[in-house]
Design an enzyme around this catalytic site. Sequence first.
Site, short mmCIF file in Angstrom:
data_model
loop_
_atom_site.label_atom_id
_atom_site.label_comp_id
_atom_site.label_asym_id
_atom_site.label_seq_id
_atom_site.Cartn_x
_atom_site.Cartn_y
_atom_site.Cartn_z
N TYR A 65 0.88 -52.06 -15.75
CA TYR A 65 0.69 -50.78 -14.98
C TYR A 65 0.64 -49.25 -16.08
CZ TYR A 65 1.75 -52.77 -10.36
OH TYR A 65 1.74 -53.40 -9.21
N LYS A 118 4.52 -66.19 -15.23
CA LYS A 118 3.68 -66.89 -14.74
C LYS A 118 3.04 -67.73 -16.32
CE LYS A 118 -0.27 -68.12 -12.54
NZ LYS A 118 0.46 -69.05 -11.72
N ASP A 167 3.60 -68.15 -8.64
CA ASP A 167 3.48 -68.38 -6.60
C ASP A 167 3.29 -69.36 -6.59
OD1 ASP A 167 2.23 -70.31 -9.63
OD2 ASP A 167 0.79 -71.06 -9.15
N ASP A 195 6.54 -55.83 -7.75
CA ASP A 195 5.95 -55.21 -6.90
C ASP A 195 5.62 -56.30 -5.36
OD1 ASP A 195 4.70 -53.24 -5.30
OD2 ASP A 195 3.11 -52.66 -7.07
N ASP A 224 8.03 -56.73 -1.99
CA ASP A 224 7.76 -56.34 -0.60
C ASP A 224 7.28 -58.16 -0.10
OD1 ASP A 224 7.11 -53.81 -1.05
OD2 ASP A 224 4.96 -53.66 -0.34
#
Length: 358
Positions: free
Chosen positions: A135, A190, A222, A246, A250
């Site tokens: 980001y 990852k 994942d 992020d 959620d």
Amino acid sequence: MNIAILPGDGIGPEIVAQAVRVLDALDLSFNTETALVGGAAYEAHGHPLPDATLKLAQDADAVLFGAVGDWKFDTLERSLRPEQAILGLRKHLQLFANFRPAICYPQLTHASSLKPELIGGLDILIVRELTGDIYFGQPRGRRESPDGAFKGHPEAFDTMRYSRPEIERIAHVAFQAARKRSSRVTSVDKANVLETFQFWRDVVTEVHADYPDVELDHMYVDNAAMQLVKAPKKFDVIVTGNMFGDILSDEAAMLTGSIGMLPSASLNSASRGLYEPSHGSAPDIAGKNLANPLATILSLAMMLRFSLNHAEAAMRVEAAVLKVLESGLRTADIWSEGTQRVGTQEMGSAVVAALIAA
Ligand code: NAD
């Protein structure tokens, strides 16, 4: 103590108004000052984070934030979009640690899309790094593709990066938080594909040496996304980077039934922080007295505990929310057969009444 109140856009002003009523009912002597942020600030002052708003937030002991954004601003150049205000606040206040608890209240077990036995009693904490990762990494932008099969064609690119101190400080925060809970941390990365996250895994493992009493395991993002819906109660504290956090937070929010229930805290190293619900500005229901204000009220409780040194007041607010849920009052997002549907303001009034009655 000074609290900056930044209601923002969409449902922001409605839900923050209810949290302010709760704060007033606590009758503690805090100074509060309100300012525009996001799309509302852009419309009034031409910028989503005006200097005066930033200064108010910088001078405050804590910031109570609603939400920013509306589809009508989506065509603005990126630096003027409402969402830049929240990124700017995180950057300027150095809010690197985002705490997002995902708790499934027994009264709301049925509101989850998962089976009650999978979700009942869920209490996990996602610790998301907030100031690094893809980001904020530079360079980023659009250009003519310099190589590869599509050389010469237009392309866009971002840069994923993490420095050692950034990973170390968030790892310390996660291990220390775990010590106050079940002493288990899952670091999500990852590492099998990304150099940045192999480095993340190496540094988290090194920091873990300072916390022999805390159990650490590593999980690819994942698999973590899958395990969160398969067996969410296996987790205690999840620590991860900005982008994975992020998305996973959620996902964890929805496990509990509604994003309207979940608070969050973003802290800097001096425990000053910004407190906001985990959801956005919900333009689809703004101004209709439909929004659930409980995530914002619970964010206020986190503020009292983490930044204002009023743990007892925080517990009073949380107990009042529980009492209201026990009494069967529900906003539309958590309503089910046999419960009483109320609006944003009525939910706020009920929490205030429960607080005063306690
Ligand atoms: P959203 O979280 O605003 O809404 C997603 C869905 O959840 C909508 O159906 C909405 O009605 C519902 N919802 C959200 N909060 C609720 C509440 N308190 N009570 C009841 N229902 C609620 O996400 P979105 O629709 O993807 O984004 C809308 C805007 O919010 C966009 O402009 C986005 O950029 C912005 N946004 C802001 C923040 C922030 O301010 N921190 C975070 C996320 C999204």
